[in-house]
Design a protein around this motif. Structure first.
Motif, PDB file in Angstrom:
ATOM      1  N   HIS A 472      -5.587   4.731  -0.961  1.00 23.28           N
ATOM      2  CA  HIS A 472      -4.379   4.410  -0.703  1.00 23.28           C
ATOM      3  C   HIS A 472      -3.911   4.197   0.776  1.00 23.28           C
ATOM      4  O   HIS A 472      -4.734   4.484   1.602  1.00 23.28           O
ATOM      5  N   CYS A 476      -2.886  10.389   0.119  1.00 25.59           N
ATOM      6  CA  CYS A 476      -3.221  10.906  -1.185  1.00 25.59           C
ATOM      7  C   CYS A 476      -3.165  12.207  -1.582  1.00 25.59           C
ATOM      8  O   CYS A 476      -3.961  12.929  -0.896  1.00 25.59           O
ATOM      9  N   ASP A 493      -0.443   9.061  -4.740  1.00 27.77           N
ATOM     10  CA  ASP A 493       0.081   9.033  -3.225  1.00 27.77           C
ATOM     11  C   ASP A 493       1.400   9.223  -3.148  1.00 27.77           C
ATOM     12  O   ASP A 493       2.132   9.370  -3.793  1.00 27.77           O
TER      13      ASP A 493
END
Length: 502
Positions: A472, A476, A493
């Motif tokens: 992400h 996260c 996330d």
């Protein structure tokens, strides 16, 4: 202070039906539904020519408090400042509280001679029906809490605002073709996922928690709780679509858990509300308001109708869904409970808190006896870091605590819960986020998110990093393995995105 209330009716009829004081000096009620205008004058003041007019044909009544036009004419300097008119619907105008209730003077509309009148309880019930007498603050608080208790005891009386896709009903009950081959066999060795399968971004706020459905046949469903006040159920195995959205909370949803049967969802949030929602119908089976904002929820591992909740309070409470009442209260000298973890068989459980002193960190992790509510130990973790999440090993009697020191610590799950000083899983970043961690179903891998958006995979036995996944762009906060399908991983996330990896 004067108060005038009337309801809409024919203006000509109102002009004919006026009240005059009887022999005792008190007014009598007319059988008509309209309430005649009553004006109050201070001693020595001139007769007011102020007229009240109906609010129209809208079916509403007006309450005028000390009209400003009369202040210049009466020349009364001791009166309160003028007030604006407020509109009340129906008979609500009669429920407006009087000020200076026992010292108010009234006069008839036809006579200018004022007289003093001290109203008794009998007058308030006969002449002005609907007027509530003064109630002390303590009694008002007790009465206001009764409807909340009655509402919390009602089952199935209210529904959640549920949005679902066209094929959601069939998808909730189906068994995924990808899961069927693994139902009759044991879980295989977990491998580190490499490729992205689905990217789901229906949440408009950060995702706080995700969980696979615990029923193996229905484990294609993924539950998510978000700061956007919603709880969602996804088909995270076959289609990656959102099946249902539950909008039961008025504030951010911090925690949500599947029931052991997979047909109900328990959720709690910053609105201090607890909701147990039926997955298919969206009906609230249980609903109650707590005294604090909720940040952690866990079902008992053996008693499916019992759960524990904690939050922004020194208390942790155990609830029974069958009676909708609190079973036990666990009190600690802390301000917030960050996470809750049941130990094997559910006789004991752990709470991680924000209690960190300058020289030590006692009470950071507290062990409790579930039945007696006694505190077993608070001298478990002695380093000056809070632990935002806890996780239990699926096969061995150990547990891991995620710390804000950017590492995970390993502890024994048996008394006295000693820390393993030889193993420390470090390399990822926490930096104040509630980053979760979890073991793989076979217990060989330990996975955790990171504040830089990456996912770290650690070897449980060697505590070394096996692989790092750039998952992400934002932090996260959770990464969990699928309970049936090997190597299937779900991550979420702080930007509200959920991804499925394999």
């Amino acid at each position: 202070m004067s108060l005038v209330a009337y309801e809409d009716s024919d203006s000509e009829t109102e002009a004919e039906k006026t009240e005059a004081p009887n022999s005792s000096g008190r007014q009598t009620n007319q059988p008509s539904s309209s309430v005649s205008c009553v004006q109050h004058f201070a001693p020595g003041s001139t007769k007011s020519a102020y007229e009240m007019h109906p609010a129209g044909s809208t079916g509403r009544s007006r309450v005028w408090e000390d009209p400003p036009e009369r202040y210049a004419q009466n020349n009364n300097t001791d009166l309160a400042p003028p007030y604006c008119p407020r509109v009340y619907s129906g008979h609500a105008a009669l429920s407006v509280a009087y000020k200076n209730y026992e010292q108010a003077s009234s006069s008839s509309r036809n006579s200018g001679n004022g007289f003093s009148q001290k109203r008794t309880h009998e007058d308030s019930t006969t002449t002005l029906k609907g007027i509530r007498p003064y109630i002390p603050k303590r009694l008002r608080q007790e009465n206001s809490s009764k409807p909340e208790k009655e509402e919390s005891d009602q089952r199935g009386s209210s529904d959640c605002d549920v949005k679902f896709s066209i094929s959601a009903e069939q998808t909730l009950r189906k068994i995924s073709e990808l899961i069927k081959p693994y139902l009759g066999s044991k879980y295989k060795v977990t491998e580190v996922p490499k490729s992205l399968i689905f990217s789901m971004s229906k949440h408009s706020g950060p995702v706080n928690e995700i969980q696979w459905c615990p029923v193996r046949e229905q484990s294609h469903m993924l539950l998510s709780a978000s700061m956007d006040k919603t709880v969602k159920v996804w088909d995270a195995v076959d289609t990656g679509c959102c099946l249902k959205t539950y909008s039961c909370h008025s504030c951010a949803v911090r925690a949500a858990r599947w029931s052991s049967c997979g047909r109900r969802i328990l959720s709690g949030g910053f609105d201090s509300m607890l909701h147990l929602t039926d997955v298919e119908t969206g009906k609230q089976i249980f609903s109650s308001k707590t005294e604090f904002r909720i940040s952690a929820l866990k079902f008992h591992p053996t008693e499916s109708n019992v759960f524990i909740c904690g939050g922004f309070s020194p208390e942790v409470k155990a609830w029974d869904l069958r009676t909708s009442k609190v079973l036990r209260v666990y009190k600690a000298a802390v301000q917030q409970t960050l996470d809750i973890l049941f130990l094997p068989e559910g006789r004991e459980f752990l709470t991680s808190t924000d209690a960190v002193s300058r020289d030590s960190a006692d009470r950071t992790i507290v062990a409790w006896d579930f039945q007696s509510a006694a505190k077993i130990s608070n001298q478990i973790f002695h380093e000056r870091y809070t632990c935002p999440s806890l996780t239990l090993h699926p096969k061995e009697s150990v547990f891991v605590a995620q710390t804000n020191g950017n590492y995970m610590a390993l502890f024994s799950a048996q008394r006295p819960y000693r820390i393993n000083k030889k193993k420390r899983y470090e390399g990822h970043k926490v930096e104040g986020f509630a980053v979760g961690c979890e073991f793989s179903p076979d217990g060989t891998l330990l996975v955790t998110g990171s504040s830089d958006g990456k996912v770290f995979f650690y070897n449980y036995h060697t505590s070394r990093i096996i692989r790092t996944l750039s998952a992400h762009k934002e932090a996260c906060v959770s990464a969990i393995f699928h309970p049936v399908l090997p190597s299937l991983l779900a991550t979420c996330d702080w930007a509200g995105e959920i991804k499925i990896w394999q």
